[in-house]
Design an enzyme around this catalytic site. Structure first.
Site, PDB file in Angstrom:
ATOM      1  N   HIS A  36     -11.991  -2.150  35.765  1.00  0.00           N
ATOM      2  CA  HIS A  36     -11.038  -1.329  34.998  1.00  0.00           C
ATOM      3  C   HIS A  36     -11.034  -1.723  33.521  1.00  0.00           C
ATOM      4  O   HIS A  36      -9.978  -2.024  32.942  1.00  0.00           O
ATOM      5  CB  HIS A  36      -9.627  -1.450  35.602  1.00  0.00           C
ATOM      6  N   GLU A  44      -6.785  -2.236  43.431  1.00  0.00           N
ATOM      7  CA  GLU A  44      -7.281  -3.094  42.346  1.00  0.00           C
ATOM      8  C   GLU A  44      -6.512  -4.411  42.316  1.00  0.00           C
ATOM      9  O   GLU A  44      -5.278  -4.382  42.239  1.00  0.00           O
ATOM     10  CB  GLU A  44      -7.136  -2.380  40.996  1.00  0.00           C
TER      11      GLU A  44
HETATM   12  P1  NAD Z   1      -5.444  13.677  29.267  1.00  0.00           P
HETATM   13  O1  NAD Z   1      -4.061  13.861  29.779  1.00  0.00           O
HETATM   14  O2  NAD Z   1      -5.695  13.905  27.812  1.00  0.00           O
HETATM   15  O3  NAD Z   1      -6.442  14.627  30.083  1.00  0.00           O
HETATM   16  C1  NAD Z   1      -6.388  14.768  31.477  1.00  0.00           C
HETATM   17  C2  NAD Z   1      -6.883  16.170  31.795  1.00  0.00           C
HETATM   18  O4  NAD Z   1      -6.995  16.307  33.204  1.00  0.00           O
HETATM   19  C3  NAD Z   1      -5.924  17.275  31.301  1.00  0.00           C
HETATM   20  O5  NAD Z   1      -6.593  18.159  30.431  1.00  0.00           O
HETATM   21  C4  NAD Z   1      -5.499  17.966  32.593  1.00  0.00           C
HETATM   22  O6  NAD Z   1      -5.336  19.358  32.418  1.00  0.00           O
HETATM   23  C5  NAD Z   1      -6.673  17.662  33.504  1.00  0.00           C
HETATM   24  N1  NAD Z   1      -6.381  17.819  34.917  1.00  0.00           N
HETATM   25  C6  NAD Z   1      -5.222  17.561  35.579  1.00  0.00           C
HETATM   26  N2  NAD Z   1      -5.356  17.850  36.882  1.00  0.00           N
HETATM   27  C7  NAD Z   1      -6.626  18.299  37.050  1.00  0.00           C
HETATM   28  C8  NAD Z   1      -7.379  18.732  38.168  1.00  0.00           C
HETATM   29  N3  NAD Z   1      -6.834  18.794  39.395  1.00  0.00           N
HETATM   30  N4  NAD Z   1      -8.655  19.107  37.982  1.00  0.00           N
HETATM   31  C9  NAD Z   1      -9.215  19.060  36.748  1.00  0.00           C
HETATM   32  N5  NAD Z   1      -8.559  18.670  35.634  1.00  0.00           N
HETATM   33  C10 NAD Z   1      -7.273  18.289  35.796  1.00  0.00           C
HETATM   34  O7  NAD Z   1      -5.872  12.220  29.708  1.00  0.00           O
HETATM   35  P2  NAD Z   1      -7.047  11.343  29.079  1.00  0.00           P
HETATM   36  O8  NAD Z   1      -6.494  10.556  27.944  1.00  0.00           O
HETATM   37  O9  NAD Z   1      -8.248  12.178  28.870  1.00  0.00           O
HETATM   38  O10 NAD Z   1      -7.287  10.307  30.272  1.00  0.00           O
HETATM   39  C11 NAD Z   1      -7.784  10.722  31.540  1.00  0.00           C
HETATM   40  C12 NAD Z   1      -7.525   9.636  32.555  1.00  0.00           C
HETATM   41  O11 NAD Z   1      -8.352   8.514  32.265  1.00  0.00           O
HETATM   42  C13 NAD Z   1      -6.093   9.072  32.448  1.00  0.00           C
HETATM   43  O12 NAD Z   1      -5.224   9.757  33.317  1.00  0.00           O
HETATM   44  C14 NAD Z   1      -6.227   7.637  32.827  1.00  0.00           C
HETATM   45  O13 NAD Z   1      -5.796   7.505  34.172  1.00  0.00           O
HETATM   46  C15 NAD Z   1      -7.715   7.344  32.735  1.00  0.00           C
HETATM   47  N6  NAD Z   1      -8.025   6.244  31.806  1.00  0.00           N
HETATM   48  C16 NAD Z   1      -8.705   5.165  32.285  1.00  0.00           C
HETATM   49  C17 NAD Z   1      -9.063   4.135  31.425  1.00  0.00           C
HETATM   50  C18 NAD Z   1      -9.866   2.966  31.920  1.00  0.00           C
HETATM   51  O14 NAD Z   1      -9.850   1.919  31.302  1.00  0.00           O
HETATM   52  N7  NAD Z   1     -10.623   3.118  32.987  1.00  0.00           N
HETATM   53  C19 NAD Z   1      -8.672   4.179  30.081  1.00  0.00           C
HETATM   54  C20 NAD Z   1      -7.979   5.302  29.621  1.00  0.00           C
HETATM   55  C21 NAD Z   1      -7.662   6.330  30.487  1.00  0.00           C
END
Ligand code: NAD
Length: 308
Positions: A280, A259
């Site tokens: 993003h 990115e």
């Molecule tokens: P979170 O920590 O609440 O949830 C992540 C989930 O993924 C957890 O429940 C975990 O158990 C699960 N997980 C981990 N490894 C896994 C696997 N191998 N297979 C399946 N599930 C698995 O996080 P969140 O707040 O829900 O955010 C998720 C992701 O979204 C973040 O890590 C972040 O990178 C991304 N995000 C992106 C933006 C954006 O602007 N694009 C904004 C916010 C978050």
């Protein structure tokens, strides 16, 4: 001094300035030497996802007490090095969930309607009505890979629109209440059942390349893929190929392995129909920017006060 290296809401910066000197250089992430120089005098550092907080950078950060992350993914911060140095790290957990969940629902609706397949033809004077007949979201199955905070809110919204939610999350205990919002599935079953697949996992060794050519091949024909999690979880070339071959109907990619992807990275998507590419911003709205910024300002202020 509090050092802010990317964009942050003005009201939150003003709240910090009431108590501390603040240096705000929104593009400092692009200049590692300058970053290292400024971090020397910082007691707190506030970043988004573009500032790489490495062990090497921390060597310059002898006064640093805490880091505020304007977002949730922590893959740009060396957490082990922070622990070793006694630097606390605060993510803005929960503050941009709604923005990401709304993006997923909006993208799913527009892609199922094939909304992005007609632009070029219409610009060229065509009127491709027959090729643009899409589907309603109601009655479709949403497959969530990663069922944490954002996945759960997305399931809730999808339920209100008449979708059925299923989810794969091997780390969420089966007795967790969240499973009332979605039925548990193994990954291979989810891939074969879902009409809309959306990723919500952190980037980690076990999630790198989670969706590649083989997984795309096992998706339901005519389904769509949405990635707002992290680049690196999805093979972007394989997604472009799967759309071009007609295997999947479309995709929305908000995050990329590199990115920004640059000209070479972007070229792989040229001419791919029904593809929504965004820089993003799934979690970035006016509202979430205010919530995230204020939450991090509060966390940093409390931390610095407690450590006085
Ligand atoms: P979170 O920590 O609440 O949830 C992540 C989930 O993924 C957890 O429940 C975990 O158990 C699960 N997980 C981990 N490894 C896994 C696997 N191998 N297979 C399946 N599930 C698995 O996080 P969140 O707040 O829900 O955010 C998720 C992701 O979204 C973040 O890590 C972040 O990178 C991304 N995000 C992106 C933006 C954006 O602007 N694009 C904004 C916010 C978050």
């Amino acid at each position: 001094m509090i050092l802010i290296t990317e964009f942050m809401d003005d009201a939150a910066i003003a709240a910090l300035r009431k108590y501390h000197d603040v240096v705000h250089i929104p593009d400092l992430a692009d200049n590692p030497d300058e970053l290292a120089r400024h971090v020397e005098s910082a007691s707190a550092l506030i970043v988004r996802n573009r500032t790489l907080v490495t062990e090497k950078l921390l060597l310059h950060a002898d006064r640093l007490e805490c880091i505020g992350r304007l977002g949730v993914g922590l893959d740009n911060i060396d957490l082990a090095a922070c622990r070793k140095k006694g630097v606390a790290v605060y993510p803005a957990t929960g503050a941009n969930d709604r923005s990401v969940a709304e993006y997923v629902i909006a993208a799913a609706m527009m892609l199922l309607r094939r909304a992005y397949s007609a632009n070029e033809t219409i610009i060229a004077g065509g009127w491709p009505r027959q090729n643009c007949v899409g589907s309603e979201i109601h009655g479709k199955t949403l497959g969530l890979i990663g069922f944490g905070s954002i996945g759960q809110l997305t399931a809730e919204m999808a339920g209100a629109l008449g979708m059925e939610a299923i989810a794969f999350d091997p780390h969420l205990p089966p007795n967790n209440d969240a499973w009332k919002l979605a039925a548990r599935r193994e990954l291979d079953v989810l891939l074969s059942e879902a009409d809309v697949i959306s990723l919500h996992v952190p980037l980690a060794p076990e999630t790198r390349n989670l969706i590649g050519a083989a997984e795309l091949a096992s998706m339901k024909s005519g389904s769509i893929l949405i990635n707002t999690s992290r680049g690196g979880t999805v093979d972007e070339d394989a997604v472009a190929d799967a759309i071009k071959s007609g295997k999947i109907l479309g995709a929305a990619l908000d995050v990329f392995g590199t990115e920004p992807p640059g000209r070479a990275g972007g070229a792989r998507f040229k001419g791919v129909p029904n593809l929504l590419l965004t820089p993003h911003i799934a979690g970035v709205t006016l509202e979430s920017n205010q919530r995230v910024s204020m939450l991090i300002a509060e966390k940093v202020l409390v931390h610095l006060k407690d450590c006085d």
